[in-house]
Design a protein around this motif. Structure first.
Motif, mmCIF file in Angstrom:
data_model
loop_
_atom_site.group_PDB
_atom_site.id
_atom_site.type_symbol
_atom_site.label_atom_id
_atom_site.label_comp_id
_atom_site.label_asym_id
_atom_site.label_seq_id
_atom_site.Cartn_x
_atom_site.Cartn_y
_atom_site.Cartn_z
ATOM 1 N N VAL A 1 0.812 -1.265 0.026
ATOM 2 C CA VAL A 1 -0.145 0.029 0.100
ATOM 3 C C VAL A 1 1.013 1.294 0.027
ATOM 4 C CG1 VAL A 1 -1.778 1.253 1.451
ATOM 5 C CG2 VAL A 1 -1.687 -1.218 1.229
ATOM 6 N N GLY A 2 0.883 2.062 -1.056
ATOM 7 C CA GLY A 2 1.583 3.472 -1.346
ATOM 8 C C GLY A 2 3.093 2.969 -0.877
ATOM 9 N N ASP A 3 3.762 3.995 -0.212
ATOM 10 C CA ASP A 3 5.133 3.659 0.110
ATOM 11 C C ASP A 3 5.379 3.541 1.576
ATOM 12 O OD1 ASP A 3 7.881 3.577 0.296
ATOM 13 O OD2 ASP A 3 8.122 5.849 -0.148
ATOM 14 N N PRO A 4 5.215 2.537 2.328
ATOM 15 C CA PRO A 4 4.939 2.220 3.544
ATOM 16 C C PRO A 4 6.166 2.609 4.296
ATOM 17 C CG PRO A 4 5.062 0.109 2.611
ATOM 18 C CD PRO A 4 4.915 1.083 1.515
ATOM 19 N N GLY A 5 7.452 2.810 3.582
ATOM 20 C CA GLY A 5 8.589 2.940 4.165
ATOM 21 C C GLY A 5 9.491 2.157 4.972
ATOM 22 N N ASP A 6 10.493 2.269 5.879
ATOM 23 C CA ASP A 6 11.180 1.380 6.449
ATOM 24 C C ASP A 6 10.566 0.640 7.558
ATOM 25 O OD1 ASP A 6 13.238 2.026 4.771
ATOM 26 O OD2 ASP A 6 14.255 3.284 5.722
ATOM 27 N N THR A 7 9.458 1.293 8.027
ATOM 28 C CA THR A 7 8.852 0.800 9.201
ATOM 29 C C THR A 7 7.519 0.081 8.981
ATOM 30 O OG1 THR A 7 7.742 2.781 9.585
ATOM 31 C CG2 THR A 7 9.659 2.702 10.764
ATOM 32 N N ALA A 8 7.550 -0.504 7.644
ATOM 33 C CA ALA A 8 6.158 -1.164 7.271
ATOM 34 C C ALA A 8 6.024 -2.420 8.082
ATOM 35 C CB ALA A 8 6.571 -1.277 5.801
ATOM 36 N N GLY A 9 4.667 -2.499 8.202
ATOM 37 C CA GLY A 9 4.509 -4.096 8.809
ATOM 38 C C GLY A 9 3.759 -4.720 7.814
ATOM 39 N N THR A 10 3.557 -6.130 8.101
ATOM 40 C CA THR A 10 2.710 -7.037 7.179
ATOM 41 C C THR A 10 1.382 -7.398 7.979
ATOM 42 O OG1 THR A 10 4.711 -7.767 6.031
ATOM 43 C CG2 THR A 10 2.849 -9.226 5.816
ATOM 44 N N LEU A 11 0.371 -7.197 7.253
ATOM 45 C CA LEU A 11 -0.913 -7.810 7.644
ATOM 46 C C LEU A 11 -1.367 -9.003 6.810
ATOM 47 C CD1 LEU A 11 -3.491 -7.293 9.231
ATOM 48 C CD2 LEU A 11 -4.408 -5.829 7.832
ATOM 49 N N THR A 12 -1.351 -9.981 7.322
ATOM 50 C CA THR A 12 -1.979 -11.338 6.643
ATOM 51 C C THR A 12 -3.334 -11.305 7.171
ATOM 52 O OG1 THR A 12 0.186 -12.146 6.706
ATOM 53 C CG2 THR A 12 -1.410 -13.690 6.122
ATOM 54 N N VAL A 13 -4.298 -11.655 6.031
ATOM 55 C CA VAL A 13 -5.541 -12.102 6.471
ATOM 56 C C VAL A 13 -5.795 -13.559 5.926
ATOM 57 C CG1 VAL A 13 -7.958 -11.418 5.711
ATOM 58 C CG2 VAL A 13 -6.205 -9.591 6.046
ATOM 59 N N THR A 14 -6.488 -14.046 6.865
ATOM 60 C CA THR A 14 -6.701 -15.592 6.423
ATOM 61 C C THR A 14 -8.211 -15.880 6.571
ATOM 62 O OG1 THR A 14 -4.529 -16.167 7.478
ATOM 63 C CG2 THR A 14 -6.335 -18.114 7.026
ATOM 64 N N ALA A 15 -8.803 -16.563 5.659
ATOM 65 C CA ALA A 15 -10.411 -16.790 5.655
ATOM 66 C C ALA A 15 -10.451 -18.243 5.531
ATOM 67 C CB ALA A 15 -11.003 -16.086 4.352
ATOM 68 N N ARG A 16 -11.470 -18.351 6.772
ATOM 69 C CA ARG A 16 -11.609 -19.774 7.036
ATOM 70 C C ARG A 16 -12.888 -20.029 7.386
ATOM 71 N NH1 ARG A 16 -7.460 -23.207 5.961
ATOM 72 N NH2 ARG A 16 -8.482 -24.598 7.449
ATOM 73 N N TYR A 17 -13.769 -21.035 6.871
ATOM 74 C CA TYR A 17 -14.900 -21.594 6.690
ATOM 75 C C TYR A 17 -15.063 -22.356 8.030
ATOM 76 C CZ TYR A 17 -19.466 -23.854 6.020
ATOM 77 O OH TYR A 17 -20.610 -24.360 6.215
ATOM 78 N N GLU A 18 -16.059 -22.189 9.099
ATOM 79 C CA GLU A 18 -16.445 -23.119 10.131
ATOM 80 C C GLU A 18 -17.656 -23.779 10.130
ATOM 81 O OE1 GLU A 18 -15.495 -21.264 13.657
ATOM 82 O OE2 GLU A 18 -13.457 -20.442 13.172
ATOM 83 N N PRO A 19 -17.665 -24.885 9.807
ATOM 84 C CA PRO A 19 -19.021 -25.662 9.635
ATOM 85 C C PRO A 19 -19.732 -25.638 10.984
ATOM 86 C CG PRO A 19 -17.466 -27.263 9.115
ATOM 87 C CD PRO A 19 -16.665 -25.967 9.238
ATOM 88 N N LEU A 20 -20.896 -25.931 11.020
ATOM 89 C CA LEU A 20 -21.895 -26.019 12.279
ATOM 90 C C LEU A 20 -21.271 -27.279 13.168
ATOM 91 C CD1 LEU A 20 -24.095 -25.112 13.896
ATOM 92 C CD2 LEU A 20 -25.646 -26.568 12.732
ATOM 93 N N CYS A 21 -20.871 -27.291 14.602
ATOM 94 C CA CYS A 21 -20.313 -28.248 15.170
ATOM 95 C C CYS A 21 -21.469 -28.816 16.113
ATOM 96 C CB CYS A 21 -19.410 -27.732 16.063
ATOM 97 S SG CYS A 21 -17.835 -26.895 15.374
ATOM 98 N N PHE A 22 -21.205 -30.155 16.349
ATOM 99 C CA PHE A 22 -22.327 -30.718 17.187
ATOM 100 C C PHE A 22 -21.433 -31.531 18.369
ATOM 101 C CE2 PHE A 22 -24.683 -30.388 13.143
ATOM 102 C CZ PHE A 22 -25.668 -29.966 13.659
ATOM 103 N N GLY A 23 -22.058 -31.664 19.346
ATOM 104 C CA GLY A 23 -21.258 -32.682 20.464
ATOM 105 C C GLY A 23 -22.004 -32.313 21.790
#
Length: 156
Positions: A47-69
């Motif tokens: 994103v743009g020029d984040p510079g030397d202090t840039a951080g990394t944002l990792t987004v993970t998408a997970r599907y959680e089906p209905l649980c029974f128990g």
């Protein structure tokens, strides 16, 4: 039928989970460079020029089906699966769109950003899935932050 919090909070997909909410979870670790040989998202959006202090944002998408128990004996297991092809939008806290990425086959997308607070907005996924609510996340300087978008089953 409501999903048990124990089942929802028991899942840590990448790194340690610092918090667990109905919207998702996030964790922050440091430093940001991944060790050699570690597989991450297939594409990273800078994103743009984040510079030397840039951080990394990792987004993970997970599907959680209905649980029974029986919660009295043990929390049920909740197998998850990646949600590929979902559009993830990064906005400012004020709502201005900053960047958009699409999750890869592993359900991951990454942004390289300047330190600051952002909002991660999940796109809709097909099937019986409830789209997660937007999540506020803070990316620290020269750190790696991971956010998990939890798509729950609409059969609850």
């Amino acid at each position: 039928m409501r999903r048990l919090a124990a089942c929802v909070c028991a899942i840590a997909l990448i790194g340690a989970v610092a918090g667990c909410t109905a919207e998702g979870s996030s964790s922050t670790t440091s430093p940001s460079p991944a060790p050699s040989g570690v597989v991450g998202p297939s594409a990273t959006t800078t994103v743009g020029d984040p510079g030397d202090t840039a951080g990394t944002l990792t987004v993970t998408a997970r599907y959680e089906p209905l649980c029974f128990g029986d919660p009295a004996t043990a929390p049920p297991t909740c197998p998850t699966e990646p949600v590929a092809g979902v559009e993830v939008t990064l906005t400012s806290v004020g709502g201005d769109r900053i960047a958009t990425a699409t999750t890869d086959a592993d359900g991951a997308a990454a942004f390289v950003v300047a330190p600051g607070t952002y909002v991660v907005v999940a796109g809709a996924a097909g099937g019986p899935r409830i789209t997660p609510r937007p999540m506020r996340v803070t990316v620290a300087a020269a750190s790696a932050t991971t956010v998990t978008l939890r798509y729950l089953s609409s059969f609850q």
